[in-house]
Design an enzyme around this catalytic site. Structure first.
Site, mmCIF file in Angstrom:
data_model
loop_
_atom_site.group_PDB
_atom_site.id
_atom_site.type_symbol
_atom_site.label_atom_id
_atom_site.label_comp_id
_atom_site.label_asym_id
_atom_site.label_seq_id
_atom_site.Cartn_x
_atom_site.Cartn_y
_atom_site.Cartn_z
ATOM 1 N N LEU A 140 0.810 -1.214 0.000
ATOM 2 C CA LEU A 140 0.000 0.000 0.000
ATOM 3 C C LEU A 140 0.842 1.261 0.000
ATOM 4 C CD1 LEU A 140 -2.687 -1.025 2.649
ATOM 5 C CD2 LEU A 140 -2.961 -0.976 0.162
ATOM 6 N N GLY A 141 2.024 1.182 0.583
ATOM 7 C CA GLY A 141 2.870 2.364 0.664
ATOM 8 C C GLY A 141 4.137 2.086 1.443
ATOM 9 N N GLY A 190 6.589 3.929 4.396
ATOM 10 C CA GLY A 190 6.829 4.999 5.346
ATOM 11 C C GLY A 190 8.261 4.987 5.824
ATOM 12 N N GLY A 192 8.911 1.625 7.572
ATOM 13 C CA GLY A 192 8.682 0.352 6.907
ATOM 14 C C GLY A 192 7.485 0.366 5.985
ATOM 15 N N LYS A 208 1.649 -3.135 8.899
ATOM 16 C CA LYS A 208 2.866 -2.314 8.829
ATOM 17 C C LYS A 208 4.030 -3.157 9.326
ATOM 18 C CE LYS A 208 3.584 1.382 11.539
ATOM 19 N NZ LYS A 208 3.551 2.792 11.986
ATOM 20 N N ASP A 230 4.319 13.879 14.667
ATOM 21 C CA ASP A 230 4.651 13.642 13.251
ATOM 22 C C ASP A 230 3.391 13.694 12.389
ATOM 23 O OD1 ASP A 230 6.366 13.251 11.127
ATOM 24 O OD2 ASP A 230 6.384 11.070 11.296
#
Length: 365
Positions: free
Chosen positions: A54-55, A57, A60, A76, A173
């Site tokens: 999915l992406g 970061g 990870g 994640k 963040d």
């Protein structure tokens, strides 16, 4: 050493000894989080295939998965060399498992096996806000109504963290890539690995470990390591400006005005042309007065001095009550930075970020 406690419902909890101790200290009781074994996560994500990714970061990659019971998840998988160690992992598990709000992502479980540390979240089909907002083809679906709703939802989630959750939490963040969107485009704040708990009597704290993303950090945090709820307010203000304009604060470029997005917005405010900041690609005409009001709230949130910024209680009130007279904003933090490149930041501070990937230099305690 890992402790496994099995139940007849075929799930378990898994924490290292320090995590169990911290859970009891924070919650006052032995609350447990479901453990999902590594093999089940491998199968659910098709062995962490690229197609399921999915992406990516700073800590990870995130993969979509479907558990044996049919439940969709987002896993994640923390990188072994990412710097996201046991303390950060414990932090996120402890914090997010105790947070319940419609505008916060829900943690479903965790996994610790060998070097593997995985967090299991609810799956949100529209992924992160930045993946839509900054994509010329996708952002056409974000009309003004949706954008205003997203800003309002983020504000409500942040207000909960600061004022109404069981633990007062400073996120540290906040950015558009950490705002996830559900099927109805409702926003959910995610990624609590760097969050900090405040006591009711605390108003601010200092750290030698600067954690965050260039372009979203408040001046006092980036320069001096001082953070408070007003640091989150600054980050929220940056997101407001990005959502209304459809432009990134990082890497903003205007040939006539060499500055970042905050500096550009401030110039327009001074010239009385702040409505020019509104994203022209929205497929519905928006009330200029309403759009300008949101920009003014955003400018109030990104003021250079933390004491000048509103609290999230004030922000929610200003956004929800059109009759509230807004203060006149002062110059934003970092708005005077001219021609600053990410490389310059890397050479002069401990904060590094490239393409929204956050990398943190950790000082010894």
């Amino acid at each position: 050493m890992i402790f496994l406690i099995w139940y007849s419902r075929k799930c378990c909890t898994c924490f290292t000894a320090p995590i169990v101790q911290s859970t009891q200290q924070l919650a006052g009781q032995d609350e447990e989080l479901p453990f999902i074994d590594f093999k089940s996560i491998e199968m659910a994500t098709n062995y962490f295939s690229q197609e399921n990714k999915l992406g990516q970061g700073g800590f990870g990659p995130v993969y979509k998965g479907i558990l044996a019971n049919g439940q969709e998840i987002a896993a994640k998988r923390l990188l072994k060399m990412s710097g996201h160690g046991v303390e950060q992992f414990k932090n996120e598990v402890l914090l997010i498992s105790k947070l319940q709000h419609r505008n916060l992502v829900r943690l479903l479980g965790c996994c610790i096996q060998g070097d593997e540390r995985i967090l299991i979240y609810e799956y949100l089909p529209n992924k992160s806000l930045d993946s839509i907002l900054f994509d010329a083809r996708k952002k056409v679906c974000l009309d003004w109504g949706k954008r205003a709703s997203i800003i309002d939802g983020i504000a409500q989630g942040l207000l909960y963290l600061h004022n109404y959750s069981r633990l007062k939490i400073i996120h540290r963040d906040l950015k558009t890539s950490n705002i996830l969107l559900d099927v109805h485009m409702h926003p959910k704040i995610s990624d609590f690995g760097t969050a900090r708990i405040f006591k009711d009597s605390d108003s601010r704290a200092n750290t030698k470990s600067i954690i965050g993303t260039y372009g979203y950090m408040s001046p006092e945090y980036a320069m001096d390591g001082c953070f408070s709820e007003k640091s989150d307010v600054f980050s929220f203000g940056v997101m407001v400006m990005e959502i209304v304009s459809g432009k990134r604060n990082n890497g903003f470029y205007n040939p006539d005005r060499v500055s970042n997005l905050l500096g550009y917005a401030w110039d327009l405010w001074i010239e009385g042309k702040v409505s020019d900041l509104i994203d022209s690609t929205m497929n519905k005409i928006i009330p200029v007065i309403e759009g300008t009001r949101y920009i003014q709230v955003g400018l109030l949130c990104v003021q250079d001095s933390a004491t000048d910024r509103p609290t999230m209680t004030d922000v929610v009130s200003m956004l929800g009550n059109e009759s509230t007279i807004l203060p006149i904003p002062k110059q934003p933090g970092f708005s005077a930075i001219i021609g600053l490149k990410c490389g310059d930041v890397a050479n002069n501070s401990r904060i590094y970020s490239v393409n929204e990937v956050t990398i943190t230099e950790i000082d010894g305690r």
